[in-house]
Design an enzyme around this catalytic site. Structure first.
Site, PDB file in Angstrom:
ATOM      1  N   SER A  62      26.991 -47.758  15.118  1.00  0.00           N
ATOM      2  CA  SER A  62      27.534 -47.745  13.754  1.00  0.00           C
ATOM      3  C   SER A  62      27.822 -49.162  13.253  1.00  0.00           C
ATOM      4  O   SER A  62      28.027 -50.091  14.035  1.00  0.00           O
ATOM      5  CB  SER A  62      28.824 -46.938  13.697  1.00  0.00           C
ATOM      6  OG  SER A  62      28.627 -45.647  14.219  1.00  0.00           O
TER       7      SER A  62
HETATM    8  N1  SAH Z   1      29.758 -44.042  18.027  1.00  0.00           N
HETATM    9  C1  SAH Z   1      28.408 -44.485  18.250  1.00  0.00           C
HETATM   10  C2  SAH Z   1      27.495 -44.023  17.160  1.00  0.00           C
HETATM   11  C3  SAH Z   1      26.290 -43.357  17.737  1.00  0.00           C
HETATM   12  S1  SAH Z   1      25.217 -42.541  16.615  1.00  0.00           S
HETATM   13  C4  SAH Z   1      28.337 -45.976  18.477  1.00  0.00           C
HETATM   14  O1  SAH Z   1      29.336 -46.669  18.236  1.00  0.00           O
HETATM   15  O2  SAH Z   1      27.318 -46.461  18.955  1.00  0.00           O
HETATM   16  C5  SAH Z   1      25.657 -40.835  16.850  1.00  0.00           C
HETATM   17  C6  SAH Z   1      25.508 -40.271  18.235  1.00  0.00           C
HETATM   18  O3  SAH Z   1      25.808 -38.871  18.155  1.00  0.00           O
HETATM   19  C7  SAH Z   1      24.100 -40.355  18.828  1.00  0.00           C
HETATM   20  O4  SAH Z   1      24.145 -41.021  20.044  1.00  0.00           O
HETATM   21  C8  SAH Z   1      23.678 -38.898  19.017  1.00  0.00           C
HETATM   22  O5  SAH Z   1      22.897 -38.654  20.162  1.00  0.00           O
HETATM   23  C9  SAH Z   1      25.030 -38.201  19.109  1.00  0.00           C
HETATM   24  N2  SAH Z   1      25.002 -36.775  18.801  1.00  0.00           N
HETATM   25  C10 SAH Z   1      24.294 -36.126  17.850  1.00  0.00           C
HETATM   26  N3  SAH Z   1      24.529 -34.793  17.886  1.00  0.00           N
HETATM   27  C11 SAH Z   1      25.412 -34.595  18.905  1.00  0.00           C
HETATM   28  C12 SAH Z   1      26.053 -33.433  19.456  1.00  0.00           C
HETATM   29  N4  SAH Z   1      25.838 -32.202  18.971  1.00  0.00           N
HETATM   30  N5  SAH Z   1      26.888 -33.618  20.483  1.00  0.00           N
HETATM   31  C13 SAH Z   1      27.139 -34.851  21.009  1.00  0.00           C
HETATM   32  N6  SAH Z   1      26.574 -35.985  20.525  1.00  0.00           N
HETATM   33  C14 SAH Z   1      25.719 -35.861  19.493  1.00  0.00           C
END
Ligand code: SAH
Length: 213
Positions: A62
């Site tokens: 993010s």
């Molecule tokens: N907080 C993270 C942002 C990652 S992007 C950072 O700082 O890097 C969002 C993440 O949500 C992705 O890695 C994706 O795989 C995960 N995601 C999507 N759907 C999901 C679900 N149903 N359960 C758990 N994780 C999920």
């Protein structure tokens, strides 16, 4: 810890301040957290830019502004103690949360991302984060209830299980929508849930259902 990146981290914090992040604790944590460790080598030179970046598997780390802002909002509404994060991704938001809150739990559906994130947090000596490979729509029931829940992917609707895992006066922060998304704050008051729309945002989708990776 930041080495040559110190000046870039300082500049990033100045930018976040100018964009309206005021919480001194949050700004200090952003300054202290080596974001370049959460990013692939080829993109490391962009680590302290205020942008989201690809982390593989079609996912992104993010934007620092949104990480800071969401953390600030949780503090403003009085979250303390246990926090659940849905969507570990790179682990950067988890690392920030770990330095602000007592205990962090984080769920990720892509095993390889969860694994790398875990390694990074240990590298930074952040041991108050528990991670799980699973479906975030279900939350993490056995560890709840939580004072705060933060979802870092966009859900079509507010996940019911997450509401159930909030303690009284607890707060859920979740981007809601598909093409158009609104960062939504839901505060639990007994069996009532009070919703506030905060700001337009842009996140990758919270994938529904079974874990496939
Ligand atoms: N907080 C993270 C942002 C990652 S992007 C950072 O700082 O890097 C969002 C993440 O949500 C992705 O890695 C994706 O795989 C995960 N995601 C999507 N759907 C999901 C679900 N149903 N359960 C758990 N994780 C999920």
């Amino acid at each position: 810890m930041l080495g040559n990146y110190t000046r870039s981290a300082d500049a990033l914090v100045e930018q976040l301040k100018a964009s309206g992040v005021q919480d001194k604790k949050v700004l200090q944590v952003i300054k202290d957290t080596p974001r370049h460790l959460f990013i692939d080598d080829v993109l490391k030179h962009k680590a302290y830019e205020n942008t989201a970046l690809p982390i593989g598997n079609g996912q992104t780390i993010s934007q620092p502004f949104i990480v800071a802002k969401m953390t600030e909002i949780l503090r403003q509404v009085g979250v303390k103690g246990k926090v659940l994060e849905i969507g570990t991704g790179s682990g950067y938001q988890s690392a920030v949360l770990a330095q602000v809150f007592e205990q962090v739990f984080s769920v990720e559906r892509i095993k390889s991302l969860q694994w790398q994130a875990k390694r990074r947090l240990h590298q930074l000596d952040l041991y108050n984060v528990s991670m799980k490979h699973g479906d975030g729509w279900q939350g993490w029931q056995t560890k709840g209830p939580f004072s705060g829940i933060i979802v870092t992917a966009a859900a079509k609707t507010v996940p019911q299980a997450l509401l159930e895992q909030l303690e009284n006066d607890g707060a859920l922060l979740v981007p809601i929508g598909e093409e158009e998304q609104v960062l939504t704050l839901v505060v639990r008051k007994g069996e009532q849930f009070v919703e506030h729309k905060m700001a337009p945002v842009r996140f990758v989708p919270l994938i529904a259902g079974e874990i496939s990776l």
